[in-house]
Design an enzyme around this catalytic site. Structure first.
Site, PDB file in Angstrom:
ATOM      1  N   LEU A  40       0.820  -1.213   0.000  1.00 38.52           N
ATOM      2  CA  LEU A  40       0.000   0.000   0.000  1.00 38.52           C
ATOM      3  C   LEU A  40       0.853   1.262   0.000  1.00 38.52           C
ATOM      4  O   LEU A  40       1.876   1.336   0.674  1.00 38.52           O
ATOM      5  CB  LEU A  40      -0.883   0.041   1.237  1.00 38.52           C
ATOM      6  CG  LEU A  40      -2.066  -0.921   1.308  1.00 38.52           C
ATOM      7  CD1 LEU A  40      -2.590  -0.968   2.728  1.00 38.52           C
ATOM      8  CD2 LEU A  40      -3.164  -0.482   0.351  1.00 38.52           C
ATOM      9  N   HIS A  41       0.397   2.245  -0.759  1.00 38.71           N
ATOM     10  CA  HIS A  41       0.904   3.599  -0.584  1.00 38.71           C
ATOM     11  C   HIS A  41       0.500   4.048   0.823  1.00 38.71           C
ATOM     12  O   HIS A  41      -0.589   3.720   1.300  1.00 38.71           O
ATOM     13  CB  HIS A  41       0.281   4.521  -1.638  1.00 38.71           C
ATOM     14  CG  HIS A  41       0.910   5.873  -1.724  1.00 38.71           C
ATOM     15  ND1 HIS A  41       0.727   6.830  -0.750  1.00 38.71           N
ATOM     16  CD2 HIS A  41       1.722   6.433  -2.660  1.00 38.71           C
ATOM     17  CE1 HIS A  41       1.383   7.922  -1.074  1.00 38.71           C
ATOM     18  NE2 HIS A  41       1.999   7.715  -2.233  1.00 38.71           N
ATOM     19  N   PRO A  42       1.350   4.800   1.533  1.00 41.68           N
ATOM     20  CA  PRO A  42       1.006   5.196   2.911  1.00 41.68           C
ATOM     21  C   PRO A  42      -0.355   5.874   3.042  1.00 41.68           C
ATOM     22  O   PRO A  42      -1.043   5.684   4.056  1.00 41.68           O
ATOM     23  CB  PRO A  42       2.143   6.159   3.282  1.00 41.68           C
ATOM     24  CG  PRO A  42       3.311   5.680   2.479  1.00 41.68           C
ATOM     25  CD  PRO A  42       2.727   5.202   1.177  1.00 41.68           C
TER      26      PRO A  42
END
Length: 363
Positions: free
Chosen positions: A253-255
Site C-alpha cells: 500500500l501507498h502510505p
C-alpha cells in the site's frame, strides 16, 4: 428500499461514546458549492491518487455528474457516479473529506485488473515441484460497485470521521440496492514515491507505454484505462521474472491508503485475489450482505423508534433519502437535534454499530 425490522432484544457490541463527538460529522451528497473545498483537498492529494485531481474543470464535471446520479429516480442505468463530502459541524460545516461510489465498474467497457494465481509444475523424473506466482490480466470485476476517491484532511484522520466517510457509503448502497451490484470492490494505490517512481509500473507498464507513472494514472481515471489494458501483455506474467523490487511491491500500500484499506478490511472485504493494473496495489472485493455494517444494520421506522432503540454505544446512522441523504455517527442516548438533522420531516433511519475497540478520540 430497506425493509423495516424490529429491534433485537440484545444490543450488539458497540464502541463506547466519546464526549463531544456525537453528531459532529455529517456525510452528505456533494454540491456545486463544494468546488473550492474539493480543490483544496485535491491539491493536497498524493501522487498516484487519480480520483481527485487539482483541476477545476474536471472537478466541476465530477460534481455535475454526481448531481445527476443522485437526481436519477427510476431511470438508473449503472453508469452513475456518486460523490459524498464530509462536514465538520464543530467548525461551521467545514468540508474535511470526500469519498465516492461508481455504481458499475467498467460500465462503458471492461474493467481490468490483475488476478493472483499460482501455476504448479511437477517433474517426477527430476523429483521437482514448483509453485509459481503468476499475474493474469482479467476483467472479473466488470459490473461490480466500486468504492472510490477516499480523501480526508489529516487533522481529522483519527476517531470517527474516516469511519463515517468510508462506511457511510455502504449504508447508502444498502438503502438503495436497486442502484448497485451486490458485489463491492475498492482499488487502493500501490507503492510510488514523491517523484512518481512506481516499481511495478516501471517493471511492467513502462515497457509498453513510454510514459511515467503519474501520466499513466491520469489516463487510468478516464476512458483510456481500457485501451491501456488491452495493449498490455495478454499472457500471464511470471512474477519471479520481475525485478525484486517490483515483486516485493505487489499488494503493498501507498502510505495514504493504509487508513481506508484497514476500514474496509474490518468490514470484511478480501484483498488477496486482485491487484491494481498500474501500480500493483491491492484491489479488495466482497459481497455487500456479508459486510460488517450491512449485516449488523438495523432499520427503524422513524426517528422516535431509533431514539428508543439505541440507548447506548456509538452508531452509524443514515436516512433513506437519495438526494437528501445524510449520515452521521451518534452516541446513545440519541439527541433530538441529531435525529432531526438526519431524519428531517420523517422517514426510516438505518443504524449500524461502530466496532468496539475503535479509536474513540475525536479529531
Amino acid at each position: 428500499m430497506s425493509q423495516i425490522v424490529k429491534s433485537p432484544t440484545a444490543e450488539p457490541a458497540v464502541a463506547a461514546p466519546t464526549p463531544g463527538e456525537s453528531g459532529r460529522y455529517l456525510l452528505r451528497p456533494a454540491a456545486l458549492a463544494d468546488l473550492p473545498a474539493l480543490e483544496r483537498l485535491a491539491e493536497a492529494s498524493a501522487i498516484g491518487i487519480s480520483s481527485l485531481v487539482p483541476d477545476r474543470a474536471l472537478l466541476r464535471d465530477k460534481l455535475e455528474r454526481s448531481l445527476k446520479s443522485f437526481a436519477a429516480d427510476d431511470d438508473v442505468s449503472g453508469e452513475e457516479h456518486y460523490l459524498f463530502v464530509l462536514e465538520d459541524r464543530a467548525q461551521g460545516g467545514a468540508l474535511v473529506g470526500t469519498s465516492g461510489i461508481a455504481a458499475s465498474a467498467g460500465f462503458h467497457d471492461r474493467f481490468y485488473s490483475y488476478r493472483n494465481e499460482y501455476v504448479v509444475q511437477v517433474s517426477p523424473e527430476l523429483e521437482a515441484r514448483n509453485r509459481i506466482h503468476t499475474l493474469h490480466l482479467c476483467h472479473d470485476l466488470t459490473g461490480v460497485t466500486l468504492l472510490t476517491g477516499f480523501h480526508i484532511d489529516p487533522a481529522h484522520a483519527e476517531g470517527v470521521a474516516p469511519q463515517l466517510l468510508s462506511r457511510g457509503r455502504l449504508l447508502f448502497i444498502a438503502q438503495f440496492p436497486e442502484r448497485f451490484s451486490d458485489r463491492i470492490a475498492s482499488e487502493h494505490p500501490g507503492l510510488a514515491d514523491d517523484s512518481g517512481r512506481c516499481p511495478f509500473w516501471d517493471a511492467v507498464g513502462r515497457r509498453f507505454f513510454h510514459m511515467d507513472y503519474p501520466a499513466a494514472e491520469q489516463l487510468a481515471s478516464g476512458p483510456q484505462r481500457t485501451l491501456i489494458a488491452e495493449l498490455l501483455p495478454q499472457s500471464p506474467i511470471y512474477v519471479p521474472l520481475l525485478p525484486e523490487e517490483a515483486q516485493w511491491s505487489l499488494g503493498q500500500l501507498h502510505p495514504v491508503a493504509e487508513l481506508p484499506f484497514q476500514i474496509l478490511l474490518d468490514e470484511g472485504l478480501d484483498a488477496d485475489t486482485y491487484l491494481n493494473l498500474f501500480d500493483g496495489g491491492p484491489t479488495m472485493e466482497g459481497r455487500l450482505p456479508l459486510l460488517r455494517s450491512v449485516a449488523a444494520r438495523r432499520v427503524f421506522a422513524d426517528a422516535h423508534d431509533a431514539g428508543q432503540g439505541l440507548r447506548q454505544g456509538r452508531w452509524l446512522l443514515a436516512n433513506a433519502q437519495v438526494q437528501d441523504f445524510r449520515a452521521s455517527v451518534c452516541s446513545g442516548p440519541l439527541r433530538p437535534e441529531d435525529l432531526t438533522l438526519l431524519a428531517g420531516d420523517g422517514g426510516p433511519l438505518a443504524a449500524a454499530p461502530l466496532p468496539a475497540g475503535l479509536g474513540g478520540a475525536s479529531a
